[in-house]
Scaffold this motif. Structure first.
Motif, PDB file in Angstrom:
ATOM      1  N   CYS A  54       0.774  -1.202  -0.009  1.00 22.25           N
ATOM      2  CA  CYS A  54      -0.023   0.021  -0.046  1.00 22.25           C
ATOM      3  C   CYS A  54       0.844   1.177  -0.088  1.00 22.25           C
ATOM      4  O   CYS A  54       0.384   2.506  -0.352  1.00 22.25           O
ATOM      5  CB  CYS A  54      -0.915   0.192   1.162  1.00 22.25           C
ATOM      6  N   GLU A  86       0.148  -4.416   6.415  1.00 20.40           N
ATOM      7  CA  GLU A  86      -1.046  -5.116   7.212  1.00 20.40           C
ATOM      8  C   GLU A  86      -1.425  -6.712   6.418  1.00 20.40           C
ATOM      9  O   GLU A  86      -1.690  -7.321   7.497  1.00 20.40           O
ATOM     10  CB  GLU A  86      -2.385  -4.249   7.087  1.00 20.40           C
ATOM     11  N   THR A  87      -1.191  -6.725   5.411  1.00 16.07           N
ATOM     12  CA  THR A  87      -1.432  -8.175   4.809  1.00 16.07           C
ATOM     13  C   THR A  87      -0.216  -9.077   4.821  1.00 16.07           C
ATOM     14  O   THR A  87      -0.322 -10.352   4.502  1.00 16.07           O
ATOM     15  CB  THR A  87      -2.201  -7.945   3.330  1.00 16.07           C
ATOM     16  N   CYS A 122      -0.940   2.764   4.441  1.00 22.18           N
ATOM     17  CA  CYS A 122      -1.193   1.358   4.954  1.00 22.18           C
ATOM     18  C   CYS A 122      -1.847   1.343   6.589  1.00 22.18           C
ATOM     19  O   CYS A 122      -1.083   2.069   7.345  1.00 22.18           O
ATOM     20  CB  CYS A 122      -0.477   0.054   4.823  1.00 22.18           C
ATOM     21  N   ASP A 123      -2.686   0.734   7.065  1.00 18.81           N
ATOM     22  CA  ASP A 123      -3.325   0.891   8.280  1.00 18.81           C
ATOM     23  C   ASP A 123      -2.509   1.283   9.535  1.00 18.81           C
ATOM     24  O   ASP A 123      -2.792   2.653   9.860  1.00 18.81           O
ATOM     25  CB  ASP A 123      -3.901  -0.273   8.733  1.00 18.81           C
ATOM     26  N   HIS A 194      -3.569   2.273  -0.907  1.00 20.45           N
ATOM     27  CA  HIS A 194      -4.205   1.362  -0.021  1.00 20.45           C
ATOM     28  C   HIS A 194      -5.566   1.069  -0.068  1.00 20.45           C
ATOM     29  O   HIS A 194      -6.187   1.287  -1.185  1.00 20.45           O
ATOM     30  CB  HIS A 194      -4.170   2.190   1.351  1.00 20.45           C
ATOM     31  N   CYS A 195      -6.065   0.209   0.643  1.00 15.69           N
ATOM     32  CA  CYS A 195      -7.414  -0.339   0.589  1.00 15.69           C
ATOM     33  C   CYS A 195      -8.505   0.661   0.272  1.00 15.69           C
ATOM     34  O   CYS A 195      -8.501   1.785   0.789  1.00 15.69           O
ATOM     35  CB  CYS A 195      -7.789  -1.210   1.874  1.00 15.69           C
ATOM     36  N   ALA A 201      -7.238   1.966   6.650  1.00 19.30           N
ATOM     37  CA  ALA A 201      -6.408   2.866   6.162  1.00 19.30           C
ATOM     38  C   ALA A 201      -7.278   4.128   5.763  1.00 19.30           C
ATOM     39  O   ALA A 201      -6.812   5.288   5.601  1.00 19.30           O
ATOM     40  CB  ALA A 201      -5.751   2.360   4.930  1.00 19.30           C
TER      41      ALA A 201
HETATM   42 FE1  FES Z   1      -2.689  -1.680   3.603  1.00 24.68          FE
HETATM   43 FE2  FES Z   1      -5.494  -2.508   3.605  1.00 24.68          FE
HETATM   44  S1  FES Z   1      -3.509  -3.663   3.472  1.00 24.68           S
HETATM   45  S2  FES Z   1      -4.208  -0.554   3.520  1.00 24.68           S
END
Ligand code: FES
Length: 572
Positions: A54, A86-87, A122-123, A194-195, A201
């Protein structure tokens, strides 16, 4: 205007041996004499990493910030900090949020910086850098990386996270083939950014805009849109002015701006993760913020933004509809409009000219997506310090529900038994997951939205009440009670729940009650000790020994508060 002495002059403005040391090695990058003439030195705190997809475009974004800093007569110096994908990160990126905040804080303080631009997306990269910078309290501006473009699958829009949860349930229920599932994987993340759901995020991007920490309109611009680069360049220019004006973070982030962030989060249908992160940020700035504030200030606020997971659209649509300034303008007196922002103007002033271009995506207070959308805080003997639920992502019919507990002692137990055909569970049962909180997991993983047992999915069950001391992804949905505090690993009553116990959830009454007598609970308590992490060492050991509970923001006890920016000693 009399020129104030800059912090960086304690390094670059020195004479003799120390001035030589501080300047000489920097010159190997080609810095000129003018670089050290007392101009503001701006740190660009970059969470770029190829392991954080992200944020993988951030070197380019940093270039735009640098242009702006140079245009305004500052010296930009980019530096990396721990980036949290995050992932990718196991057991959960949240375990490392506090570590990244320490890295950010100490790097800023130890170096000759007068102001900082935080590049995050990212988050966890947003709260970690903001928390760290808050404890130093220099002039600070945030530039988020922007959301991905809408996912596209079989002619329809699909959203990060939200459709992963949906498709994986469809696959388990036999409604989707594995070929279709593989095709969807390739269709979801089709640009940098990002998401693009209103996951954590996007929630964090809206939070920093509501706090006044980013330039107006910054939250929703897609990562690939050239206006994202323009915003970064403008932020570079503006941070130099902020240094001249000595506009530090604690003048922008105040009790009023924190309240604004809570209200805005309700209106956009933001993630429950905001609670943990905003509480931790407030703690760094020594601003009192209670879990009950989120309910008091946010729960009556209507949902205005029609984005997944609470609604239908995605961040790209949100941007084209006018973005967050439209929401802020519409919220009017629900907000402290006079709260100052990083551009020196008030939040209200910044958004007074905002226009909505698509009322399907951004609704009005008179015709909202949902009348009351904010996060509800529950208490009772099952959560003496509170638990949270996001009603906008839950099933209305389950908001008041009594059922028998089906207990999973930890995440391993859950994975082992959830799809066992002999599991004694039906649609009215309440799924309870223990030991996924800050200390228990450790790291308070996003596993609270437990997948529904396969046999119930096949019967057509789409939602059930689920309770845990963990978190859930901001992209997730369901009648999911989260952040139970105290967590089971420190002896909260969640640890005492047994199969068959009756639990009452009553969201309108803000109640989460375990129908077991006090005497019985005390008996059960004997023999249940706190979770031990005998094998923990290094950072994880530090974390499990010092992490606070969810209602306190899950920061570490010794990180709460500020140490400021002053460093009394030289290095040689
Ligand atoms: Fe990075 Fe959702 S995985 S913002």
């Amino acid at each position: 205007m009399k020129k104030q002495k800059l912090r960086s002059e304690e390094w670059f403005g020195r004479e003799g041996k120390m001035g030589f040391i501080y300047r000489s090695w920097m010159r190997n990058q080609g810095l000129t004499d003018e670089s050290f003439d007392g101009r503001p030195v701006i740190g660009i705190c970059n969470t770029w990493s190829e392991l954080t997809p992200c944020n993988a475009h951030f070197r380019e974004l940093a270039t735009s910030v640098k242009k702006g800093v140079l245009e305004a007569g500052g010296l930009p110096l980019e530096f990396p900090v721990t980036s949290l994908g995050e992932t990718m990160m196991r057991p959960t990126a949240m375990l490392f949020r506090n570590l990244a905040s320490m890295d950010t804080e100490e790097t800023i303080r130890a170096n000759p910086l007068d102001g900082v631009v935080l590049l995050c997306g990212c988050d966890k990269t947003t709260p970690s850098t903001v928390m760290g910078a808050a404890s130093v309290d220099l002039p600070t501006i945030v530039v988020s990386g922007g959301p991905m473009l809408n996912g596209k699958y079989q002619g329809a829009d699909i959203g990060s996270g939200t459709h992963v949860w949906k498709f994986s349930e469809d696959l388990r229920a036999g409604k989707m083939s594995s070929q279709e599932f593989a095709m969807a994987e390739a269709c979801m993340s089709r640009s940098r950014g990002h998401c693009m759901t209103m996951g954590t995020a996007s929630t964090m991007a809206c939070m920093i805009e509501a706090l006044g920490l980013t330039l107006p309109g910054g939250a929703a611009i897609p990562a690939v849109d050239s206006r994202r680069k323009v915003l970064a360049q403008q932020a570079g220019r503006r941070i130099v002015e902020m240094v001249h004006q000595d506009l530090i973070m604690s003048q922008v982030v105040t009790r009023e701006s924190l309240e604004n962030a809570i209200v805005v989060n309700a209106a956009v249908g933001g993630s429950t993760n905001l609670i943990i992160h905003l509480t931790a940020i407030a703690g760094r700035l020594n601003i009192p913020l209670e879990l009950s504030d989120f309910d008091k200030l946010g729960s009556q606020i209507p949902l205005l933004v029609n984005l997944l997971p609470s609604g239908e659209y995605l961040m790209e649509d949100f941007y084209y509809a006018g973005g967050l300034p439209v929401v802020i303008k519409e919220l009017g007196d629900h907000l402290h409009r006079s709260a100052i922002t990083v551009n020196g103007k008030s939040l209200g002033e910044n958004c007074s000219q905002a226009q909505c271009y698509n009322q399907e995506v951004i609704k009005t207070l008179d015709e909202p997506v949902q009348a009351e959308a904010g996060i509800a805080v529950l208490t009772g003997n099952l959560a003496e310090h509170g638990a949270v639920i996001k009603p906008s992502a839950a099933t209305k019919e389950l908001m008041v529900h009594k059922g028998k507990a089906v207990v999973f002692e930890n995440i391993e137990d859950f994975h082992r038994r959830v799809d066992d055909p002999n599991l004694d569970i039906d649609a009215n049962s309440i799924m309870v997951l223990k030991n996924v909180g800050p200390k228990g997991y450790p790291g308070m993983a996003e596993v609270g939205n437990m997948p529904i047992p396969k046999k119930l999915l096949e019967e057509g069950v789409q939602d059930m009440v689920r309770i845990s001391d963990g978190r859930m992804s901001g992209t997730a949905f369901g009648t999911v009670v989260l952040h139970v505090s105290p967590e089971s690993a420190v002896g909260g009553n969640l640890a005492m729940v047994q199969d068959g116990d009756v639990i009452e959830l009553d969201v309108p009454a803000r109640k989460l009650h375990l129908e077991v007598s006090e005497d019985e609970l005390e008996q059960r308590r004997e023999g249940i000790g706190p979770a031990e992490h005998h094998d923990a060492r290094g950072y994880v050991k530090l974390y499990v020994d010092h992490v606070l509970q969810a209602h306190q923001g899950a920061d570490m006890d010794f990180l709460v508060g500020q140490s400021g920016s002053y460093v009394p000693k030289d290095n040689h």
